[in-house]
Design a protein around this motif. Structure first.
Motif, PDB file in Angstrom:
ATOM      1  N   SER A  67       0.547  -1.248  -0.009  1.00  0.00           N
ATOM      2  CA  SER A  67      -0.071  -0.140  -0.031  1.00  0.00           C
ATOM      3  C   SER A  67       0.700   1.372  -0.052  1.00  0.00           C
ATOM      4  CB  SER A  67      -0.931   0.002   1.277  1.00  0.00           C
ATOM      5  OG  SER A  67      -0.268   0.235   2.354  1.00  0.00           O
ATOM      6  N   LEU A  68       0.371   2.441  -0.471  1.00  0.00           N
ATOM      7  CA  LEU A  68       1.121   3.606  -0.402  1.00  0.00           C
ATOM      8  C   LEU A  68       1.377   4.093   0.996  1.00  0.00           C
ATOM      9  CD1 LEU A  68       1.851   5.726  -2.660  1.00  0.00           C
ATOM     10  CD2 LEU A  68      -0.248   6.937  -2.011  1.00  0.00           C
ATOM     11  N   LYS A  69       0.479   3.719   1.970  1.00  0.00           N
ATOM     12  CA  LYS A  69       0.633   3.972   3.295  1.00  0.00           C
ATOM     13  C   LYS A  69       1.879   3.422   3.840  1.00  0.00           C
ATOM     14  CE  LYS A  69      -1.266   3.997   7.904  1.00  0.00           C
ATOM     15  NZ  LYS A  69      -2.638   3.786   8.765  1.00  0.00           N
ATOM     16  N   GLU A  70       2.165   1.999   3.685  1.00  0.00           N
ATOM     17  CA  GLU A  70       3.194   1.211   3.797  1.00  0.00           C
ATOM     18  C   GLU A  70       4.674   1.646   3.009  1.00  0.00           C
ATOM     19  OE1 GLU A  70       2.162  -2.911   2.906  1.00  0.00           O
ATOM     20  OE2 GLU A  70       1.061  -2.897   4.763  1.00  0.00           O
ATOM     21  N   ALA A  71       4.517   2.065   2.033  1.00  0.00           N
ATOM     22  CA  ALA A  71       5.438   2.488   1.244  1.00  0.00           C
ATOM     23  C   ALA A  71       5.984   3.753   1.618  1.00  0.00           C
ATOM     24  CB  ALA A  71       4.971   2.608  -0.109  1.00  0.00           C
ATOM     25  N   THR A  72       5.400   4.715   2.334  1.00  0.00           N
ATOM     26  CA  THR A  72       5.674   5.747   2.717  1.00  0.00           C
ATOM     27  C   THR A  72       6.499   5.684   4.230  1.00  0.00           C
ATOM     28  OG1 THR A  72       3.708   7.123   1.677  1.00  0.00           O
ATOM     29  CG2 THR A  72       4.782   8.298   3.666  1.00  0.00           C
ATOM     30  N   ALA A  73       5.875   4.889   4.927  1.00  0.00           N
ATOM     31  CA  ALA A  73       6.381   4.440   6.155  1.00  0.00           C
ATOM     32  C   ALA A  73       7.819   3.763   6.215  1.00  0.00           C
ATOM     33  CB  ALA A  73       5.516   3.522   7.082  1.00  0.00           C
ATOM     34  N   PHE A  74       7.796   3.011   5.081  1.00  0.00           N
ATOM     35  CA  PHE A  74       9.094   2.399   4.643  1.00  0.00           C
ATOM     36  C   PHE A  74      10.254   3.376   4.046  1.00  0.00           C
ATOM     37  CE2 PHE A  74      12.018   0.168   1.658  1.00  0.00           C
ATOM     38  CZ  PHE A  74      12.357  -0.938   2.670  1.00  0.00           C
ATOM     39  N   LEU A  75       9.871   4.230   3.423  1.00  0.00           N
ATOM     40  CA  LEU A  75      10.819   5.290   3.079  1.00  0.00           C
ATOM     41  C   LEU A  75      11.172   5.966   4.241  1.00  0.00           C
ATOM     42  CD1 LEU A  75       9.106   6.440  -0.300  1.00  0.00           C
ATOM     43  CD2 LEU A  75      11.239   5.395  -0.176  1.00  0.00           C
TER      44      LEU A  75
END
Length: 259
Positions: A67-75
Protein backbone atom coordinates in the motif's frame (compact mmCIF):
# COMPACT_ATOMS: atom_id res chain seq x y z
CA UNK A 1 -40.03 9.75 -36.07
CA UNK A 2 -39.15 8.54 -32.61
CA UNK A 3 -35.62 8.82 -31.28
CA UNK A 4 -34.54 6.28 -28.76
CA UNK A 5 -32.29 7.28 -25.91
CA UNK A 6 -28.93 5.43 -26.00
CA UNK A 7 -28.82 2.62 -23.46
CA UNK A 8 -27.27 3.54 -20.12
CA UNK A 9 -26.18 1.53 -17.13
CA UNK A 10 -28.48 1.92 -14.12
CA UNK A 11 -26.98 4.23 -11.53
CA UNK A 12 -26.56 1.54 -8.89
CA UNK A 13 -24.56 -0.66 -11.30
CA UNK A 14 -22.21 1.97 -12.69
CA UNK A 15 -18.57 1.40 -11.83
CA UNK A 16 -16.64 4.33 -10.34
CA UNK A 17 -13.73 5.53 -12.46
CA UNK A 18 -10.50 3.71 -11.66
CA UNK A 19 -8.11 5.70 -9.50
CA UNK A 20 -4.65 6.06 -10.99
CA UNK A 21 -1.98 4.70 -8.72
CA UNK A 22 0.75 7.08 -7.61
CA UNK A 23 4.01 6.59 -9.52
CA UNK A 24 6.25 8.56 -7.17
CA UNK A 25 6.54 9.97 -3.66
CA UNK A 26 8.36 13.06 -2.41
CA UNK A 27 10.72 12.48 0.51
CA UNK A 28 12.74 14.95 2.58
CA UNK A 29 16.37 13.83 2.76
CA UNK A 30 18.87 16.05 4.57
CA UNK A 31 16.67 19.08 4.03
CA UNK A 32 16.19 18.48 0.30
CA UNK A 33 13.26 16.97 -1.56
CA UNK A 34 13.97 13.65 -3.26
CA UNK A 35 11.47 12.13 -5.67
CA UNK A 36 11.22 8.37 -5.23
CA UNK A 37 9.86 6.40 -8.19
CA UNK A 38 7.40 3.63 -7.30
CA UNK A 39 7.39 0.30 -9.15
CA UNK A 40 4.91 -2.47 -8.33
CA UNK A 41 6.13 -6.02 -8.96
CA UNK A 42 3.74 -8.94 -8.69
CA UNK A 43 6.69 -11.26 -7.92
CA UNK A 44 8.09 -9.12 -5.10
CA UNK A 45 7.67 -10.42 -1.55
CA UNK A 46 8.84 -7.29 0.24
CA UNK A 47 9.60 -3.62 -0.24
CA UNK A 48 12.97 -3.00 -1.90
CA UNK A 49 14.93 0.24 -2.24
CA UNK A 50 17.53 1.05 -4.87
CA UNK A 51 19.62 4.13 -5.58
CA UNK A 52 20.62 3.84 -9.22
CA UNK A 53 24.01 5.33 -10.05
CA UNK A 54 23.35 5.51 -13.78
CA UNK A 55 20.20 7.63 -13.52
CA UNK A 56 21.00 9.09 -10.09
CA UNK A 57 17.52 8.38 -8.78
CA UNK A 58 15.75 6.37 -6.07
CA UNK A 59 13.35 3.51 -6.84
CA UNK A 60 11.07 1.71 -4.39
CA UNK A 61 9.64 -1.63 -5.49
CA UNK A 62 6.31 -2.58 -3.90
CA UNK A 63 4.88 -6.11 -3.61
CA UNK A 64 1.54 -6.80 -5.26
CA UNK A 65 -0.45 -6.16 -2.06
CA UNK A 66 1.71 -3.26 -0.88
CA UNK A 67 0.00 0.00 0.00
CA UNK A 68 0.99 3.64 -0.41
CA UNK A 69 0.79 4.07 3.36
CA UNK A 70 3.21 1.21 3.96
CA UNK A 71 5.49 2.50 1.20
CA UNK A 72 5.63 5.94 2.80
CA UNK A 73 6.43 4.48 6.22
CA UNK A 74 9.12 2.27 4.71
CA UNK A 75 10.78 5.25 3.02
CA UNK A 76 10.71 7.33 6.20
CA UNK A 77 12.41 4.50 8.12
CA UNK A 78 15.18 4.34 5.52
CA UNK A 79 15.81 8.05 4.95
CA UNK A 80 19.29 7.75 6.44
CA UNK A 81 20.20 4.87 4.13
CA UNK A 82 19.04 6.88 1.10
CA UNK A 83 21.05 9.92 2.22
CA UNK A 84 24.25 7.86 2.50
CA UNK A 85 23.78 6.23 -0.92
CA UNK A 86 23.02 9.53 -2.64
CA UNK A 87 26.11 11.10 -1.07
CA UNK A 88 28.22 8.25 -2.43
CA UNK A 89 27.19 8.85 -6.05
CA UNK A 90 30.05 10.07 -8.27
CA UNK A 91 30.10 13.81 -8.93
CA UNK A 92 28.63 14.77 -12.32
CA UNK A 93 31.24 16.04 -14.78
CA UNK A 94 29.75 18.54 -17.23
CA UNK A 95 31.14 18.97 -20.71
CA UNK A 96 32.84 22.30 -20.11
CA UNK A 97 36.27 23.85 -20.53
CA UNK A 98 38.74 22.40 -18.04
CA UNK A 99 36.77 19.23 -17.36
CA UNK A 100 38.44 15.86 -17.85
CA UNK A 101 36.48 13.10 -19.56
CA UNK A 102 37.61 9.67 -20.78
CA UNK A 103 37.81 8.93 -24.49
CA UNK A 104 38.44 5.24 -25.24
CA UNK A 105 39.45 4.92 -21.60
CA UNK A 106 42.09 7.66 -21.71
CA UNK A 107 41.47 10.89 -19.75
CA UNK A 108 41.17 13.95 -22.02
CA UNK A 109 40.96 17.54 -20.82
CA UNK A 110 38.43 19.74 -22.63
CA UNK A 111 40.02 22.92 -24.00
CA UNK A 112 38.08 25.79 -25.54
CA UNK A 113 39.71 27.28 -28.66
CA UNK A 114 37.30 30.07 -29.63
CA UNK A 115 39.62 31.58 -32.24
CA UNK A 116 40.23 28.33 -34.12
CA UNK A 117 38.36 27.06 -37.15
CA UNK A 118 36.55 23.73 -37.13
CA UNK A 119 34.44 22.06 -34.48
CA UNK A 120 36.05 19.41 -32.26
CA UNK A 121 39.34 17.52 -32.53
CA UNK A 122 41.87 15.78 -30.30
CA UNK A 123 45.52 16.58 -29.80
CA UNK A 124 48.34 16.11 -27.30
CA UNK A 125 49.99 19.13 -25.68
CA UNK A 126 53.69 19.67 -25.05
CA UNK A 127 53.45 17.94 -21.66
CA UNK A 128 51.87 14.84 -23.19
CA UNK A 129 48.34 15.52 -21.92
CA UNK A 130 45.51 14.35 -24.16
CA UNK A 131 43.07 17.12 -25.10
CA UNK A 132 39.64 17.47 -26.64
CA UNK A 133 39.73 20.87 -28.38
CA UNK A 134 36.52 22.73 -29.14
CA UNK A 135 36.23 25.70 -31.49
CA UNK A 136 33.40 28.23 -31.66
CA UNK A 137 31.32 29.96 -29.02
CA UNK A 138 31.31 28.77 -25.41
CA UNK A 139 27.53 28.41 -25.47
CA UNK A 140 27.86 25.52 -27.95
CA UNK A 141 30.77 23.74 -26.29
CA UNK A 142 28.82 21.08 -24.35
CA UNK A 143 26.70 20.12 -27.35
CA UNK A 144 29.72 19.95 -29.62
CA UNK A 145 31.61 17.68 -27.24
CA UNK A 146 28.58 15.39 -26.91
CA UNK A 147 28.13 15.28 -30.70
CA UNK A 148 31.82 14.52 -31.17
CA UNK A 149 31.72 11.63 -28.69
CA UNK A 150 28.63 10.18 -30.34
CA UNK A 151 30.26 10.35 -33.78
CA UNK A 152 33.32 8.57 -32.43
CA UNK A 153 31.11 5.96 -30.77
CA UNK A 154 29.21 5.32 -34.00
CA UNK A 155 32.43 4.90 -35.94
CA UNK A 156 33.99 2.45 -33.46
CA UNK A 157 30.80 0.46 -32.88
CA UNK A 158 30.05 0.21 -36.60
CA UNK A 159 33.57 -1.06 -37.33
CA UNK A 160 33.51 -3.56 -34.46
CA UNK A 161 29.99 -4.82 -35.28
CA UNK A 162 30.78 -5.36 -38.95
CA UNK A 163 34.04 -7.12 -38.12
CA UNK A 164 32.35 -9.54 -35.70
CA UNK A 165 29.44 -10.09 -38.11
CA UNK A 166 31.86 -11.02 -40.88
CA UNK A 167 33.72 -13.40 -38.57
CA UNK A 168 30.44 -15.07 -37.60
CA UNK A 169 29.01 -15.08 -41.12
CA UNK A 170 25.85 -13.15 -40.20
CA UNK A 171 24.29 -9.92 -41.36
CA UNK A 172 23.35 -6.83 -39.38
CA UNK A 173 21.08 -3.96 -40.35
CA UNK A 174 21.00 -0.51 -38.84
CA UNK A 175 23.00 0.60 -35.83
CA UNK A 176 21.35 3.00 -33.38
CA UNK A 177 22.96 4.94 -30.55
CA UNK A 178 21.03 5.77 -27.39
CA UNK A 179 21.72 6.86 -23.83
CA UNK A 180 20.22 3.93 -21.97
CA UNK A 181 20.69 3.34 -18.26
CA UNK A 182 19.56 -0.28 -17.99
CA UNK A 183 21.57 -1.92 -20.79
CA UNK A 184 24.65 -1.27 -22.90
CA UNK A 185 23.33 -2.81 -26.08
CA UNK A 186 20.61 -4.86 -27.73
CA UNK A 187 19.96 -6.85 -30.91
CA UNK A 188 16.60 -7.33 -32.58
CA UNK A 189 15.46 -10.40 -34.51
CA UNK A 190 15.96 -8.43 -37.74
CA UNK A 191 19.60 -7.67 -36.97
CA UNK A 192 19.14 -4.08 -35.82
CA UNK A 193 21.73 -3.23 -33.18
CA UNK A 194 21.43 -0.56 -30.50
CA UNK A 195 24.22 0.63 -28.23
CA UNK A 196 24.85 3.21 -25.54
CA UNK A 197 27.03 5.96 -26.98
CA UNK A 198 28.81 6.07 -23.60
CA UNK A 199 30.79 2.96 -24.57
CA UNK A 200 33.20 5.34 -26.32
CA UNK A 201 34.24 6.50 -22.85
CA UNK A 202 35.30 2.97 -21.86
CA UNK A 203 38.54 1.22 -22.89
CA UNK A 204 38.40 -0.08 -26.50
CA UNK A 205 38.26 -3.73 -25.42
CA UNK A 206 35.06 -3.07 -23.47
CA UNK A 207 33.38 -1.54 -26.52
CA UNK A 208 34.65 -4.41 -28.66
CA UNK A 209 33.21 -6.96 -26.23
CA UNK A 210 29.78 -5.32 -26.31
CA UNK A 211 29.81 -5.40 -30.11
CA UNK A 212 30.71 -9.10 -30.05
CA UNK A 213 27.97 -9.74 -27.50
CA UNK A 214 25.22 -8.15 -29.57
CA UNK A 215 26.39 -9.64 -32.88
CA UNK A 216 26.41 -13.09 -31.26
CA UNK A 217 22.67 -12.70 -30.77
CA UNK A 218 22.33 -13.02 -34.56
CA UNK A 219 23.03 -16.71 -33.96
CA UNK A 220 21.48 -17.17 -30.53
CA UNK A 221 18.67 -14.88 -29.33
CA UNK A 222 19.21 -15.94 -25.73
CA UNK A 223 21.95 -16.17 -23.11
CA UNK A 224 22.35 -19.93 -23.12
CA UNK A 225 25.59 -21.95 -23.26
CA UNK A 226 25.80 -21.83 -27.07
CA UNK A 227 25.46 -18.04 -26.99
CA UNK A 228 28.35 -17.62 -24.54
CA UNK A 229 30.45 -20.07 -26.53
CA UNK A 230 29.86 -17.89 -29.60
CA UNK A 231 30.83 -14.72 -27.71
CA UNK A 232 34.01 -16.38 -26.45
CA UNK A 233 34.98 -17.31 -30.02
CA UNK A 234 34.50 -13.72 -31.15
CA UNK A 235 36.04 -12.11 -28.08
CA UNK A 236 38.11 -14.37 -25.79
CA UNK A 237 38.58 -11.65 -23.17
CA UNK A 238 34.91 -11.23 -22.32
CA UNK A 239 35.26 -11.99 -18.61
CA UNK A 240 37.75 -9.17 -18.13
CA UNK A 241 35.49 -6.78 -20.07
CA UNK A 242 32.44 -7.85 -18.05
CA UNK A 243 34.38 -7.32 -14.82
CA UNK A 244 35.33 -3.81 -15.92
CA UNK A 245 31.72 -2.95 -16.73
CA UNK A 246 30.51 -4.31 -13.40
CA UNK A 247 33.16 -2.35 -11.52
CA UNK A 248 33.32 0.88 -13.52
CA UNK A 249 30.36 0.94 -15.90
CA UNK A 250 28.09 3.09 -13.74
CA UNK A 251 30.74 5.83 -13.68
CA UNK A 252 30.30 6.43 -17.40
CA UNK A 253 26.88 7.93 -16.76
CA UNK A 254 28.26 10.80 -14.72
CA UNK A 255 29.88 12.50 -17.71
CA UNK A 256 28.00 15.11 -19.67
CA UNK A 257 25.42 16.21 -17.13
CA UNK A 258 22.51 14.57 -18.98
CA UNK A 259 23.76 15.08 -22.54
Amino acid sequence: MLFRRPPTLPLEKRQPPARREATSLALRVDGSEVIVALRRDARARRYTLRVRAATRDVVLTLPARGSLKEATAFLERHTGWIAVRLAQLPVVVAFEAGATVPLRGTPHRIVHRPGMRGTVWTETDAQGEALICVAGEAAHLARRVADFLKREARRDLTEASRRHAAALGVTISRITLRDTASRWGSCSSTGALSYSWRLILAPPEVLDYLAAHEVAHRREMNHGPRFWATVDRLFPGRREAEAWLKRRGAELHRFGGGE
